[in-house]
Design an enzyme around this catalytic site. Structure first.
Site, PDB file in Angstrom:
ATOM      1  N   TYR A 155     -74.874  -9.528 -75.263  1.00  0.00           N
ATOM      2  CA  TYR A 155     -76.367  -9.007 -75.397  1.00  0.00           C
ATOM      3  C   TYR A 155     -77.297  -8.605 -74.311  1.00  0.00           C
ATOM      4  O   TYR A 155     -77.893 -10.268 -73.811  1.00  0.00           O
ATOM      5  CB  TYR A 155     -77.173  -9.799 -76.693  1.00  0.00           C
ATOM      6  CG  TYR A 155     -78.564  -8.995 -76.912  1.00  0.00           C
ATOM      7  CD1 TYR A 155     -79.103  -7.993 -77.538  1.00  0.00           C
ATOM      8  CD2 TYR A 155     -80.183 -10.441 -77.147  1.00  0.00           C
ATOM      9  CE1 TYR A 155     -80.485  -7.865 -78.028  1.00  0.00           C
ATOM     10  CE2 TYR A 155     -81.535 -10.118 -77.048  1.00  0.00           C
ATOM     11  CZ  TYR A 155     -81.209  -8.253 -77.621  1.00  0.00           C
ATOM     12  OH  TYR A 155     -82.531  -8.027 -78.198  1.00  0.00           O
TER      13      TYR A 155
ATOM     14  N   TYR B 212     -76.988   1.616 -79.067  1.00  0.00           N
ATOM     15  CA  TYR B 212     -78.281   0.179 -78.945  1.00  0.00           C
ATOM     16  C   TYR B 212     -78.492  -0.881 -80.401  1.00  0.00           C
ATOM     17  O   TYR B 212     -77.960  -0.195 -82.027  1.00  0.00           O
ATOM     18  CB  TYR B 212     -80.057   0.112 -78.446  1.00  0.00           C
ATOM     19  CG  TYR B 212     -80.815  -1.423 -78.579  1.00  0.00           C
ATOM     20  CD1 TYR B 212     -80.457  -1.068 -77.274  1.00  0.00           C
ATOM     21  CD2 TYR B 212     -81.080  -1.732 -79.537  1.00  0.00           C
ATOM     22  CE1 TYR B 212     -81.059  -2.851 -77.066  1.00  0.00           C
ATOM     23  CE2 TYR B 212     -81.496  -2.785 -79.343  1.00  0.00           C
ATOM     24  CZ  TYR B 212     -81.899  -3.391 -78.028  1.00  0.00           C
ATOM     25  OH  TYR B 212     -82.370  -4.742 -77.548  1.00  0.00           O
TER      26      TYR B 212
END
Lengths: 154, 380
Positions: free
Chosen positions: B333, B283
Protein backbone atom coordinates in the site's frame (compact mmCIF):
# COMPACT_ATOMS: atom_id res chain seq x y z
CA UNK A 1 -1.89 -0.41 36.01
CA UNK A 2 -2.56 -0.85 32.35
CA UNK A 3 -5.95 -2.26 31.41
CA UNK A 4 -5.63 -5.58 29.62
CA UNK A 5 -6.07 -5.47 25.86
CA UNK A 6 -9.50 -6.88 25.23
CA UNK A 7 -10.22 -9.08 22.28
CA UNK A 8 -13.63 -8.98 20.66
CA UNK A 9 -14.51 -12.20 22.45
CA UNK A 10 -13.70 -10.86 25.89
CA UNK A 11 -15.72 -7.75 25.21
CA UNK A 12 -18.74 -9.79 24.18
CA UNK A 13 -18.38 -12.11 27.17
CA UNK A 14 -18.22 -9.22 29.58
CA UNK A 15 -21.41 -7.77 28.16
CA UNK A 16 -23.17 -11.08 28.50
CA UNK A 17 -22.17 -11.44 32.15
CA UNK A 18 -25.33 -11.15 34.29
CA UNK A 19 -23.49 -9.37 37.06
CA UNK A 20 -20.16 -8.84 38.74
CA UNK A 21 -18.13 -7.57 35.81
CA UNK A 22 -19.07 -4.09 34.67
CA UNK A 23 -19.59 -4.10 30.88
CA UNK A 24 -16.95 -2.26 28.91
CA UNK A 25 -18.06 1.16 27.79
CA UNK A 26 -18.10 1.98 24.08
CA UNK A 27 -16.89 5.47 23.12
CA UNK A 28 -19.37 8.20 24.06
CA UNK A 29 -20.22 11.46 22.33
CA UNK A 30 -18.08 14.33 23.57
CA UNK A 31 -19.49 16.77 26.12
CA UNK A 32 -19.80 19.35 23.32
CA UNK A 33 -21.73 16.91 21.15
CA UNK A 34 -24.00 15.94 24.05
CA UNK A 35 -25.07 19.57 24.39
CA UNK A 36 -26.40 19.68 20.81
CA UNK A 37 -30.18 19.39 20.31
CA UNK A 38 -29.76 15.96 18.68
CA UNK A 39 -28.38 14.31 21.82
CA UNK A 40 -30.52 16.44 24.15
CA UNK A 41 -33.70 15.44 22.31
CA UNK A 42 -32.69 11.78 22.31
CA UNK A 43 -32.98 11.87 26.12
CA UNK A 44 -36.64 12.74 25.64
CA UNK A 45 -37.12 9.99 23.07
CA UNK A 46 -37.13 12.29 20.05
CA UNK A 47 -35.13 12.55 16.84
CA UNK A 48 -34.21 16.20 16.35
CA UNK A 49 -32.24 17.32 13.29
CA UNK A 50 -30.84 20.64 12.08
CA UNK A 51 -32.67 22.05 9.07
CA UNK A 52 -31.90 24.97 6.79
CA UNK A 53 -34.36 27.84 7.22
CA UNK A 54 -33.98 28.85 3.57
CA UNK A 55 -34.02 25.62 1.54
CA UNK A 56 -35.29 23.24 4.26
CA UNK A 57 -32.45 20.71 3.72
CA UNK A 58 -31.74 18.57 6.77
CA UNK A 59 -28.17 17.95 7.90
CA UNK A 60 -26.37 15.76 10.41
CA UNK A 61 -24.13 16.49 12.18
CA UNK A 62 -24.96 20.14 12.70
CA UNK A 63 -22.90 22.59 10.67
CA UNK A 64 -22.66 26.39 10.44
CA UNK A 65 -23.52 26.43 6.72
CA UNK A 66 -26.05 24.63 4.55
CA UNK A 67 -24.01 22.72 1.95
CA UNK A 68 -27.03 22.78 -0.37
CA UNK A 69 -27.78 26.54 -0.55
CA UNK A 70 -24.96 28.03 1.59
CA UNK A 71 -27.42 29.70 3.95
CA UNK A 72 -26.32 30.22 7.54
CA UNK A 73 -29.91 30.34 8.83
CA UNK A 74 -30.93 27.12 10.52
CA UNK A 75 -33.22 25.69 13.17
CA UNK A 76 -33.91 22.26 14.68
CA UNK A 77 -36.91 20.14 13.78
CA UNK A 78 -38.30 16.87 15.12
CA UNK A 79 -38.53 14.11 12.54
CA UNK A 80 -40.51 10.86 12.83
CA UNK A 81 -38.72 8.00 14.65
CA UNK A 82 -38.31 5.98 11.48
CA UNK A 83 -35.52 5.46 8.97
CA UNK A 84 -34.45 3.37 6.00
CA UNK A 85 -31.19 1.42 5.56
CA UNK A 86 -28.95 2.80 2.77
CA UNK A 87 -25.92 0.59 3.48
CA UNK A 88 -24.53 -1.55 6.27
CA UNK A 89 -21.49 -3.46 7.43
CA UNK A 90 -20.70 -5.77 10.30
CA UNK A 91 -17.48 -5.43 12.27
CA UNK A 92 -15.79 -8.71 13.12
CA UNK A 93 -12.68 -6.90 14.20
CA UNK A 94 -13.14 -5.02 17.46
CA UNK A 95 -11.72 -1.53 17.03
CA UNK A 96 -13.46 -0.36 20.21
CA UNK A 97 -14.39 -1.91 23.50
CA UNK A 98 -17.89 -2.58 24.65
CA UNK A 99 -19.82 -3.48 21.52
CA UNK A 100 -21.81 -6.68 21.02
CA UNK A 101 -19.66 -8.62 18.52
CA UNK A 102 -19.90 -8.95 15.63
CA UNK A 103 -21.10 -5.36 15.62
CA UNK A 104 -23.43 -4.09 12.88
CA UNK A 105 -23.36 -0.48 11.73
CA UNK A 106 -26.07 0.92 9.50
CA UNK A 107 -26.00 3.91 7.21
CA UNK A 108 -29.54 5.23 7.53
CA UNK A 109 -31.63 7.99 6.02
CA UNK A 110 -34.14 9.75 8.25
CA UNK A 111 -37.38 11.34 7.13
CA UNK A 112 -36.33 14.67 5.66
CA UNK A 113 -33.17 13.26 4.10
CA UNK A 114 -30.48 13.51 6.80
CA UNK A 115 -28.10 10.55 6.79
CA UNK A 116 -26.15 9.14 9.69
CA UNK A 117 -24.60 5.95 11.01
CA UNK A 118 -26.66 4.04 13.53
CA UNK A 119 -26.86 0.76 15.43
CA UNK A 120 -29.38 -2.00 15.82
CA UNK A 121 -31.48 -1.86 18.98
CA UNK A 122 -30.92 -4.26 21.87
CA UNK A 123 -32.28 -7.69 21.15
CA UNK A 124 -32.00 -7.09 17.41
CA UNK A 125 -28.20 -7.10 17.14
CA UNK A 126 -28.14 -10.27 15.07
CA UNK A 127 -30.53 -9.00 12.39
CA UNK A 128 -28.96 -9.08 8.93
CA UNK A 129 -29.96 -5.79 7.38
CA UNK A 130 -30.57 -5.08 3.72
CA UNK A 131 -30.58 -1.90 1.71
CA UNK A 132 -34.09 -0.46 1.78
CA UNK A 133 -35.05 -2.10 5.10
CA UNK A 134 -37.48 0.09 7.05
CA UNK A 135 -36.55 0.86 10.64
CA UNK A 136 -38.18 2.07 13.83
CA UNK A 137 -36.22 4.04 16.43
CA UNK A 138 -35.80 2.97 20.03
CA UNK A 139 -34.09 5.14 22.58
CA UNK A 140 -31.54 3.43 24.79
CA UNK A 141 -29.52 4.83 27.65
CA UNK A 142 -25.93 3.90 26.77
CA UNK A 143 -24.38 5.67 29.77
CA UNK A 144 -25.70 7.85 32.59
CA UNK A 145 -27.47 10.81 30.97
CA UNK A 146 -26.59 9.68 27.44
CA UNK A 147 -29.39 8.25 25.31
CA UNK A 148 -28.77 7.01 21.79
CA UNK A 149 -31.41 6.43 19.16
CA UNK A 150 -31.05 2.85 17.93
CA UNK A 151 -33.13 1.04 15.35
CA UNK A 152 -35.01 -2.21 14.90
CA UNK A 153 -36.76 -3.53 11.80
CA UNK A 154 -40.10 -1.75 11.48
CA UNK B 1 -6.32 19.59 -34.50
CA UNK B 2 -5.29 21.60 -31.50
CA UNK B 3 -5.00 19.84 -28.20
CA UNK B 4 -4.36 20.73 -24.58
CA UNK B 5 -0.92 22.29 -24.07
CA UNK B 6 -0.51 19.92 -21.11
CA UNK B 7 -0.60 16.85 -23.34
CA UNK B 8 2.83 15.25 -23.07
CA UNK B 9 4.34 18.56 -21.95
CA UNK B 10 5.94 16.59 -19.14
CA UNK B 11 7.50 13.16 -18.95
CA UNK B 12 8.88 10.85 -16.31
CA UNK B 13 12.67 10.85 -16.58
CA UNK B 14 13.51 8.90 -13.45
CA UNK B 15 11.94 6.63 -10.87
CA UNK B 16 13.26 5.36 -7.56
CA UNK B 17 11.97 3.22 -4.74
CA UNK B 18 13.15 1.59 -1.57
CA UNK B 19 12.12 -1.97 -0.89
CA UNK B 20 8.66 -2.28 0.68
CA UNK B 21 8.14 -3.97 4.01
CA UNK B 22 9.27 -3.33 7.56
CA UNK B 23 12.10 -0.83 7.91
CA UNK B 24 12.76 -0.42 11.61
CA UNK B 25 14.80 2.65 12.41
CA UNK B 26 13.72 4.40 9.21
CA UNK B 27 11.16 7.14 8.88
CA UNK B 28 9.37 8.87 6.02
CA UNK B 29 12.29 11.30 5.59
CA UNK B 30 14.98 8.65 5.25
CA UNK B 31 12.79 6.45 3.04
CA UNK B 32 11.91 9.43 0.81
CA UNK B 33 15.57 10.51 0.64
CA UNK B 34 16.70 7.05 -0.46
CA UNK B 35 14.02 6.95 -3.13
CA UNK B 36 14.95 10.43 -4.35
CA UNK B 37 18.61 9.45 -4.76
CA UNK B 38 17.57 6.34 -6.71
CA UNK B 39 15.30 8.40 -8.97
CA UNK B 40 18.01 10.97 -9.63
CA UNK B 41 20.44 8.17 -10.52
CA UNK B 42 17.84 6.68 -12.86
CA UNK B 43 17.45 10.06 -14.59
CA UNK B 44 21.21 10.80 -14.45
CA UNK B 45 20.43 14.13 -12.81
CA UNK B 46 21.72 15.85 -9.69
CA UNK B 47 19.95 17.44 -6.74
CA UNK B 48 20.58 20.92 -8.16
CA UNK B 49 18.67 20.07 -11.33
CA UNK B 50 15.43 19.99 -9.34
CA UNK B 51 13.54 23.27 -9.36
CA UNK B 52 10.32 21.99 -7.83
CA UNK B 53 9.88 19.70 -4.82
CA UNK B 54 6.57 18.20 -3.72
CA UNK B 55 6.70 15.87 -0.75
CA UNK B 56 3.81 13.66 0.26
CA UNK B 57 3.23 12.00 3.64
CA UNK B 58 6.61 13.41 4.67
CA UNK B 59 5.53 15.84 7.38
CA UNK B 60 7.77 18.83 6.58
CA UNK B 61 9.12 19.87 3.16
CA UNK B 62 11.63 22.19 4.86
CA UNK B 63 13.23 19.45 6.91
CA UNK B 64 13.29 17.19 3.87
CA UNK B 65 14.95 19.87 1.71
CA UNK B 66 17.44 20.66 4.46
CA UNK B 67 18.30 17.00 4.85
CA UNK B 68 18.95 16.65 1.13
CA UNK B 69 20.79 19.95 0.64
CA UNK B 70 18.25 21.34 -1.81
CA UNK B 71 17.15 24.87 -2.63
CA UNK B 72 14.46 24.40 -5.27
CA UNK B 73 12.47 27.41 -6.47
CA UNK B 74 9.23 25.88 -5.21
CA UNK B 75 8.70 23.42 -2.40
CA UNK B 76 5.68 22.27 -0.48
CA UNK B 77 4.05 19.21 1.07
CA UNK B 78 0.75 17.43 0.59
CA UNK B 79 -1.31 15.42 3.07
CA UNK B 80 -0.55 11.75 3.40
CA UNK B 81 -3.76 10.53 1.77
CA UNK B 82 -3.54 8.16 -1.20
CA UNK B 83 -5.61 10.44 -3.36
CA UNK B 84 -2.80 13.03 -3.15
CA UNK B 85 -0.48 11.05 -5.43
CA UNK B 86 -2.57 12.01 -8.44
CA UNK B 87 -2.81 15.59 -7.22
CA UNK B 88 0.99 15.78 -6.89
CA UNK B 89 1.50 14.52 -10.42
CA UNK B 90 -1.06 16.99 -11.77
CA UNK B 91 0.65 19.89 -9.99
CA UNK B 92 3.99 18.87 -11.50
CA UNK B 93 2.51 18.69 -14.99
CA UNK B 94 0.68 22.02 -14.56
CA UNK B 95 3.83 23.81 -13.41
CA UNK B 96 5.92 22.35 -16.20
CA UNK B 97 3.28 23.12 -18.83
CA UNK B 98 3.06 26.71 -17.62
CA UNK B 99 6.82 27.08 -17.89
CA UNK B 100 7.31 27.73 -14.17
CA UNK B 101 9.33 24.58 -13.62
CA UNK B 102 11.63 22.40 -15.70
CA UNK B 103 12.18 19.49 -13.38
CA UNK B 104 9.99 18.51 -10.44
CA UNK B 105 10.80 15.85 -7.86
CA UNK B 106 7.82 14.08 -6.30
CA UNK B 107 8.86 12.34 -3.12
CA UNK B 108 6.74 10.01 -1.00
CA UNK B 109 7.78 8.46 2.28
CA UNK B 110 5.64 6.14 4.37
CA UNK B 111 6.70 4.65 7.69
CA UNK B 112 3.19 3.50 8.57
CA UNK B 113 4.16 -0.09 9.30
CA UNK B 114 6.97 0.67 11.73
CA UNK B 115 5.01 3.56 13.26
CA UNK B 116 2.08 1.19 13.88
CA UNK B 117 -0.39 3.37 11.98
CA UNK B 118 -3.97 2.17 12.45
CA UNK B 119 -6.75 3.14 10.10
CA UNK B 120 -9.52 2.15 12.50
CA UNK B 121 -10.14 2.94 16.15
CA UNK B 122 -9.61 6.01 18.28
CA UNK B 123 -6.97 7.57 16.00
CA UNK B 124 -9.06 7.25 12.83
CA UNK B 125 -9.50 10.51 10.88
CA UNK B 126 -10.89 9.07 7.65
CA UNK B 127 -13.58 10.99 5.83
CA UNK B 128 -13.73 14.70 6.44
CA UNK B 129 -11.52 14.46 9.48
CA UNK B 130 -14.65 14.07 11.56
CA UNK B 131 -14.41 10.33 12.08
CA UNK B 132 -14.55 10.65 15.88
CA UNK B 133 -18.19 11.74 15.89
CA UNK B 134 -19.09 8.23 14.65
CA UNK B 135 -17.11 6.29 17.27
CA UNK B 136 -20.11 6.07 19.66
CA UNK B 137 -21.88 4.14 16.90
CA UNK B 138 -18.87 1.85 16.49
CA UNK B 139 -18.16 3.17 12.99
CA UNK B 140 -14.52 3.55 12.06
CA UNK B 141 -11.99 2.85 9.31
CA UNK B 142 -11.89 3.39 5.55
CA UNK B 143 -12.29 -0.37 5.14
CA UNK B 144 -15.72 -0.25 6.78
CA UNK B 145 -16.76 2.71 4.61
CA UNK B 146 -15.83 0.64 1.54
CA UNK B 147 -17.66 -2.37 2.95
CA UNK B 148 -20.76 -0.16 3.13
CA UNK B 149 -20.34 0.99 -0.46
CA UNK B 150 -19.97 -2.63 -1.51
CA UNK B 151 -23.26 -3.56 0.17
CA UNK B 152 -24.91 -0.84 -1.93
CA UNK B 153 -23.32 -2.19 -5.11
CA UNK B 154 -24.00 -5.83 -4.29
CA UNK B 155 -27.64 -5.32 -3.42
CA UNK B 156 -28.32 -3.06 -6.40
CA UNK B 157 -26.49 -5.09 -9.06
CA UNK B 158 -26.02 -8.56 -7.64
CA UNK B 159 -22.24 -8.21 -7.34
CA UNK B 160 -20.81 -11.21 -5.49
CA UNK B 161 -18.10 -11.78 -2.90
CA UNK B 162 -16.45 -14.05 -5.48
CA UNK B 163 -16.06 -11.03 -7.78
CA UNK B 164 -14.04 -9.30 -5.09
CA UNK B 165 -12.17 -12.56 -4.58
CA UNK B 166 -11.25 -12.63 -8.25
CA UNK B 167 -9.75 -9.13 -7.99
CA UNK B 168 -7.68 -10.11 -4.96
CA UNK B 169 -6.60 -13.40 -6.50
CA UNK B 170 -5.67 -11.85 -9.86
CA UNK B 171 -3.48 -9.21 -8.27
CA UNK B 172 -1.85 -11.84 -6.06
CA UNK B 173 -1.07 -13.93 -9.15
CA UNK B 174 0.62 -10.85 -10.61
CA UNK B 175 2.55 -10.26 -7.40
CA UNK B 176 3.91 -13.79 -7.66
CA UNK B 177 5.79 -12.52 -10.74
CA UNK B 178 7.11 -9.43 -8.94
CA UNK B 179 10.14 -9.91 -6.66
CA UNK B 180 9.40 -6.55 -4.99
CA UNK B 181 5.90 -7.55 -3.86
CA UNK B 182 5.39 -8.10 -0.15
CA UNK B 183 2.80 -10.89 -0.55
CA UNK B 184 3.56 -13.39 -3.33
CA UNK B 185 1.92 -16.64 -2.26
CA UNK B 186 -0.96 -17.41 -4.64
CA UNK B 187 -4.34 -18.39 -3.20
CA UNK B 188 -7.50 -19.85 -4.66
CA UNK B 189 -11.15 -18.86 -4.28
CA UNK B 190 -11.68 -21.25 -1.37
CA UNK B 191 -8.82 -19.56 0.48
CA UNK B 192 -10.36 -16.19 -0.27
CA UNK B 193 -13.81 -17.19 0.98
CA UNK B 194 -12.30 -18.77 4.10
CA UNK B 195 -10.38 -15.62 5.04
CA UNK B 196 -11.80 -13.97 8.14
CA UNK B 197 -14.12 -11.01 7.90
CA UNK B 198 -12.78 -7.65 9.04
CA UNK B 199 -15.73 -5.41 8.18
CA UNK B 200 -18.22 -7.81 6.61
CA UNK B 201 -18.81 -8.17 3.70
CA UNK B 202 -15.05 -7.47 3.31
CA UNK B 203 -12.53 -10.12 4.25
CA UNK B 204 -8.87 -9.89 5.13
CA UNK B 205 -7.82 -10.41 1.50
CA UNK B 206 -9.93 -7.43 0.39
CA UNK B 207 -7.62 -5.13 2.35
CA UNK B 208 -4.39 -3.49 1.18
CA UNK B 209 -1.07 -4.07 2.94
CA UNK B 210 0.32 -1.37 5.20
CA UNK B 211 4.11 -1.23 4.82
CA UNK B 212 7.08 1.10 5.00
CA UNK B 213 8.60 2.40 1.81
CA UNK B 214 9.75 5.40 -0.19
CA UNK B 215 9.07 6.36 -3.79
CA UNK B 216 10.27 9.25 -5.95
CA UNK B 217 9.63 10.36 -9.50
CA UNK B 218 11.53 12.94 -11.52
CA UNK B 219 9.14 14.74 -13.85
CA UNK B 220 10.73 16.95 -16.47
CA UNK B 221 9.93 18.95 -19.61
CA UNK B 222 9.29 16.50 -22.43
CA UNK B 223 12.10 17.87 -24.62
CA UNK B 224 14.56 17.47 -21.77
CA UNK B 225 13.32 13.99 -20.94
CA UNK B 226 14.33 12.90 -24.43
CA UNK B 227 17.98 13.60 -23.47
CA UNK B 228 17.95 11.38 -20.41
CA UNK B 229 19.19 7.79 -20.45
CA UNK B 230 15.80 6.17 -19.85
CA UNK B 231 13.11 6.20 -22.53
CA UNK B 232 10.71 9.06 -21.64
CA UNK B 233 7.30 8.10 -20.34
CA UNK B 234 4.96 10.91 -21.31
CA UNK B 235 2.12 12.12 -19.11
CA UNK B 236 -0.08 12.23 -22.16
CA UNK B 237 -3.46 12.71 -20.54
CA UNK B 238 -4.59 13.77 -17.10
CA UNK B 239 -7.87 14.63 -15.44
CA UNK B 240 -8.82 15.43 -11.85
CA UNK B 241 -12.21 15.99 -10.36
CA UNK B 242 -13.61 16.00 -6.85
CA UNK B 243 -16.75 15.11 -5.00
CA UNK B 244 -16.37 16.60 -1.56
CA UNK B 245 -20.03 17.41 -0.90
CA UNK B 246 -21.56 14.76 1.37
CA UNK B 247 -18.30 12.85 1.08
CA UNK B 248 -17.79 11.84 4.71
CA UNK B 249 -20.53 9.21 4.39
CA UNK B 250 -20.46 6.41 1.78
CA UNK B 251 -22.03 7.73 -1.41
CA UNK B 252 -24.44 5.59 -3.35
CA UNK B 253 -23.27 7.06 -6.68
CA UNK B 254 -19.81 5.49 -6.08
CA UNK B 255 -18.30 8.93 -6.98
CA UNK B 256 -19.33 8.20 -10.57
CA UNK B 257 -19.87 11.80 -11.82
CA UNK B 258 -16.39 12.84 -10.66
CA UNK B 259 -14.76 9.74 -12.09
CA UNK B 260 -16.50 10.21 -15.40
CA UNK B 261 -15.41 13.85 -15.64
CA UNK B 262 -11.78 13.07 -14.80
CA UNK B 263 -11.66 10.09 -17.14
CA UNK B 264 -13.16 11.93 -20.08
CA UNK B 265 -10.83 14.89 -19.57
CA UNK B 266 -7.75 12.66 -19.56
CA UNK B 267 -8.76 10.74 -22.69
CA UNK B 268 -9.58 13.96 -24.51
CA UNK B 269 -6.21 15.44 -23.53
CA UNK B 270 -4.40 12.31 -24.66
CA UNK B 271 -6.35 12.04 -27.90
CA UNK B 272 -6.79 8.34 -27.14
CA UNK B 273 -9.72 6.02 -26.60
CA UNK B 274 -10.17 3.32 -23.97
CA UNK B 275 -9.58 0.70 -26.68
CA UNK B 276 -6.04 2.00 -27.06
CA UNK B 277 -5.11 1.28 -23.44
CA UNK B 278 -2.83 -1.72 -23.02
CA UNK B 279 -3.24 -1.98 -19.28
CA UNK B 280 -4.64 -0.37 -16.16
CA UNK B 281 -3.24 0.65 -12.80
CA UNK B 282 -6.22 0.82 -10.46
CA UNK B 283 -6.07 2.38 -7.01
CA UNK B 284 -6.93 -0.61 -4.83
CA UNK B 285 -7.01 0.30 -1.16
CA UNK B 286 -9.88 -2.24 -0.93
CA UNK B 287 -11.17 -4.55 -3.65
CA UNK B 288 -14.53 -2.74 -4.16
CA UNK B 289 -12.79 0.45 -5.38
CA UNK B 290 -11.61 -1.56 -8.39
CA UNK B 291 -15.25 -2.11 -9.36
CA UNK B 292 -16.12 1.54 -8.79
CA UNK B 293 -13.13 2.63 -10.91
CA UNK B 294 -13.92 0.30 -13.82
CA UNK B 295 -17.48 1.59 -13.97
CA UNK B 296 -16.79 5.24 -13.19
CA UNK B 297 -14.00 5.53 -15.76
CA UNK B 298 -16.13 3.88 -18.42
CA UNK B 299 -14.50 0.47 -18.85
CA UNK B 300 -17.74 -1.21 -17.73
CA UNK B 301 -21.37 -0.13 -17.71
CA UNK B 302 -22.79 0.57 -14.23
CA UNK B 303 -23.29 -2.71 -12.40
CA UNK B 304 -21.24 -4.82 -14.82
CA UNK B 305 -17.78 -4.61 -13.25
CA UNK B 306 -18.35 -7.70 -11.10
CA UNK B 307 -18.98 -9.93 -14.11
CA UNK B 308 -16.13 -8.20 -15.99
CA UNK B 309 -13.53 -9.05 -13.36
CA UNK B 310 -14.98 -12.55 -12.84
CA UNK B 311 -14.31 -13.23 -16.54
CA UNK B 312 -10.59 -12.75 -15.96
CA UNK B 313 -10.22 -9.55 -17.95
CA UNK B 314 -7.81 -7.99 -15.44
CA UNK B 315 -5.30 -10.85 -15.55
CA UNK B 316 -2.07 -10.78 -17.52
CA UNK B 317 -3.11 -12.24 -20.85
CA UNK B 318 -6.66 -10.92 -20.36
CA UNK B 319 -8.23 -8.07 -22.32
CA UNK B 320 -7.14 -5.37 -19.88
CA UNK B 321 -4.34 -6.45 -17.53
CA UNK B 322 -4.41 -4.46 -14.30
CA UNK B 323 -2.04 -3.95 -11.39
CA UNK B 324 0.67 -6.16 -12.81
CA UNK B 325 2.84 -5.39 -9.77
CA UNK B 326 0.19 -6.78 -7.41
CA UNK B 327 -1.26 -3.41 -6.51
CA UNK B 328 -1.88 -2.19 -3.01
CA UNK B 329 -3.45 -5.53 -2.21
CA UNK B 330 -0.34 -7.62 -2.82
CA UNK B 331 2.72 -5.49 -3.69
CA UNK B 332 2.32 -2.83 -1.00
CA UNK B 333 0.00 0.00 0.00
CA UNK B 334 2.09 2.84 -1.37
CA UNK B 335 -0.98 5.00 -1.98
CA UNK B 336 -0.94 5.23 -5.78
CA UNK B 337 2.80 5.92 -5.99
CA UNK B 338 3.77 2.32 -6.70
CA UNK B 339 1.13 2.31 -9.47
CA UNK B 340 2.99 5.23 -11.10
CA UNK B 341 6.23 3.25 -10.82
CA UNK B 342 4.67 0.17 -12.40
CA UNK B 343 3.03 2.22 -15.19
CA UNK B 344 6.44 3.73 -15.97
CA UNK B 345 8.15 0.33 -15.98
CA UNK B 346 5.44 -1.16 -18.21
CA UNK B 347 5.73 1.66 -20.76
CA UNK B 348 9.54 1.39 -20.65
CA UNK B 349 9.26 -2.37 -21.14
CA UNK B 350 11.12 -3.18 -17.91
CA UNK B 351 8.66 -5.55 -16.26
CA UNK B 352 10.29 -8.88 -17.10
CA UNK B 353 7.95 -11.83 -16.57
CA UNK B 354 4.97 -9.60 -15.92
CA UNK B 355 5.51 -7.35 -18.93
CA UNK B 356 2.38 -6.50 -20.92
CA UNK B 357 3.27 -6.99 -24.62
CA UNK B 358 3.72 -3.61 -26.38
CA UNK B 359 2.53 -1.58 -23.39
CA UNK B 360 2.30 1.78 -25.13
CA UNK B 361 -0.48 3.31 -23.05
CA UNK B 362 -1.20 2.59 -19.40
CA UNK B 363 -4.17 4.18 -17.65
CA UNK B 364 -4.13 5.00 -13.92
CA UNK B 365 -7.55 5.16 -12.28
CA UNK B 366 -8.24 6.40 -8.79
CA UNK B 367 -11.75 6.18 -7.33
CA UNK B 368 -11.83 8.32 -4.18
CA UNK B 369 -13.41 11.71 -3.34
CA UNK B 370 -10.56 13.10 -5.46
CA UNK B 371 -10.73 11.32 -8.79
CA UNK B 372 -7.48 11.10 -10.77
CA UNK B 373 -7.16 9.69 -14.26
CA UNK B 374 -3.68 9.65 -15.78
CA UNK B 375 -2.50 8.23 -19.09
CA UNK B 376 1.16 7.21 -19.30
CA UNK B 377 2.41 6.79 -22.85
CA UNK B 378 5.54 6.00 -24.86
CA UNK B 379 4.43 8.43 -27.57
CA UNK B 380 3.77 12.15 -27.07
Amino acid sequence: MNAPKHSQFQAADNQAEPGGIRPLQPPLPTQQERETPFWQAARQGKLRIQACLDCASHRFPDAPVCAHCLSTNAHWVDVPPTAVVKAWCRFHRAYFEGFHMPHTVLLIELEGGARMYANLASGHEDVTPHVGMKLQAEFEEIAPEVTMPKFRPA
Amino acid sequence: MSHSPARSAAAIAGIGTTTYGVHPGQNSYSLGSAALRAALDDAALGINDIDGLIVCRIPDYQRFGEMNGMNPRLAFGLQGQGRMSGVALELAVANITAGYMNTVALVYGNDGKSAGVKYGGLKDTYGSGGAAQWFPFGMTSPGAAHAMMFTMHAERYGTRAQDLGMIAKTFRDHAALNPAAVMRMPFDMDDYMAARYIAEPLRLLDYCLINDGGIALIITRADRAADRPQPPVYIRGLGTSTVLENSSLPRDDFWRPALQAAGDASLKMAGLSRDEMNGLMIYDNFTPTVLFALEGYGYCAPGEAGAFVADGNLALGGSLPANTHGGHLSESYMQGWNHFIEATRQVRGQCGQRQIPSAQNIHYLCATPIASSIIFSDTP
